[in-house]
Design an enzyme around this catalytic site. Sequence first.
Site, mmCIF file in Angstrom:
data_model
loop_
_atom_site.group_PDB
_atom_site.id
_atom_site.type_symbol
_atom_site.label_atom_id
_atom_site.label_comp_id
_atom_site.label_asym_id
_atom_site.label_seq_id
_atom_site.Cartn_x
_atom_site.Cartn_y
_atom_site.Cartn_z
ATOM 1 N N SER A 25 67.152 89.657 16.231
ATOM 2 C CA SER A 25 66.896 89.219 14.856
ATOM 3 C C SER A 25 65.583 88.498 14.638
ATOM 4 O O SER A 25 65.253 88.167 13.498
ATOM 5 C CB SER A 25 68.054 88.352 14.367
ATOM 6 N N ASN A 51 73.127 91.134 8.242
ATOM 7 C CA ASN A 51 72.046 92.039 8.623
ATOM 8 C C ASN A 51 71.737 93.059 7.529
ATOM 9 O O ASN A 51 70.630 93.603 7.472
ATOM 10 C CB ASN A 51 72.414 92.757 9.923
#
Length: 393
Positions: free
Chosen positions: A101, A202
């Site tokens: 991430s 996400n």
Amino acid sequence: MTSKRTASKLRKGLLVIAAASLVGSATTVAATANPPQDAPGRGGTDRTLQKSLDSLVSKDGFPAAFAWVRKDGRTSSLVSGSARLGKQVPVPHDGYVRAGSNTKTFTAVVVLQLVAEGKVALDEPIETYLPGVVRGEGIDGRKITIRQLLQHTSGLPNYTEHIGLENFAKIQHKFFQPHDLLTAALAQPADFAPGAKWKYSNTNYLLAGMLIEKVTERPVQEQITERVIRKAGLRHTSWPQPGDRTIPRPHARGYALSSLENGKVIDATRMDPSWGGAAGQMISTPSDLAKFARLLLDGKLLAPGQLAEMRKTVDAPLMPGWRYGLGVFSIPLSCGGVYWGHGGDIDGYETRGGATDDGRSVGLAVTALPGTFSDAEKSAKAVVSATDTAFCN
């Protein structure tokens, strides 16, 4: 990246696997440049951080841990453990990792560059750029702004909870198209109304990547490479091409649980990272991630107005005091102040670090997700603590 499987382990710490499978623990330290005359005791700093890395291996079971630190004009690279499970293989200093991430910050930088160019407006709905795309039960792209996507306040369900990541072995080599990931998310009801609260998803950055492609009419990986990676001079950071399941050398191997049911640990180094996309697909090194954070805070990648927008934060209750801006966390330090960074969780690797306003920068990585070899909550906190040590001691 964050999945239902990981979240479950972080909440309950269900799985404990003996760290005794590691054959010993190797530790080394490499330092470059000389400490300034007015900064005594830096050798002690290295020793303190080395102990913290060693603890991640010996107590928390991570096969390897490594860190890159720059402060007071001095750079240190430290490692602990073994590059291969069950064997004694030296851990490469500043080896390649899947950045997970951390990719989100790169994506956010490109979106904010487009804002500066007048091509995107932060408080415009995603519907303006992707008409008719964001629809579902309680989901309406006409009510979700670009800012809410970048800040995780959109209420969109998290696609990584619905693509089978709980059985990693089954999807390890599966190729995903972005529209498949979005379909998985939009098949679920909204978590909350846009702007009502904060929740990591996400899906927000999957859409941010689609936004970049729509506005620029170019692939998101190309835009991130040209606008961020090359501009920042990051020589060891890349976006894997479709079908590429490898990591450049040198690297320590990464490990993951094949599923929650049988608790089997498998080698996750080679995998298809396409399910990460603009939310988590990139490869980097601890030093490159630290350098990126440093250049970002120093205003080398964004105009002042957009950097200021990035640093406007909301409460992100993952851990006490954590806050989230636009693609970046603000994380409190035990020695006072905060550091700005993101971190990344993807099967095989966890990365942490960032930079402070006073010039410190850190990149830290371990070669498994918390919960793979020991209690998930405890080992996750241990990685955060080691990062704090790197900044503060």
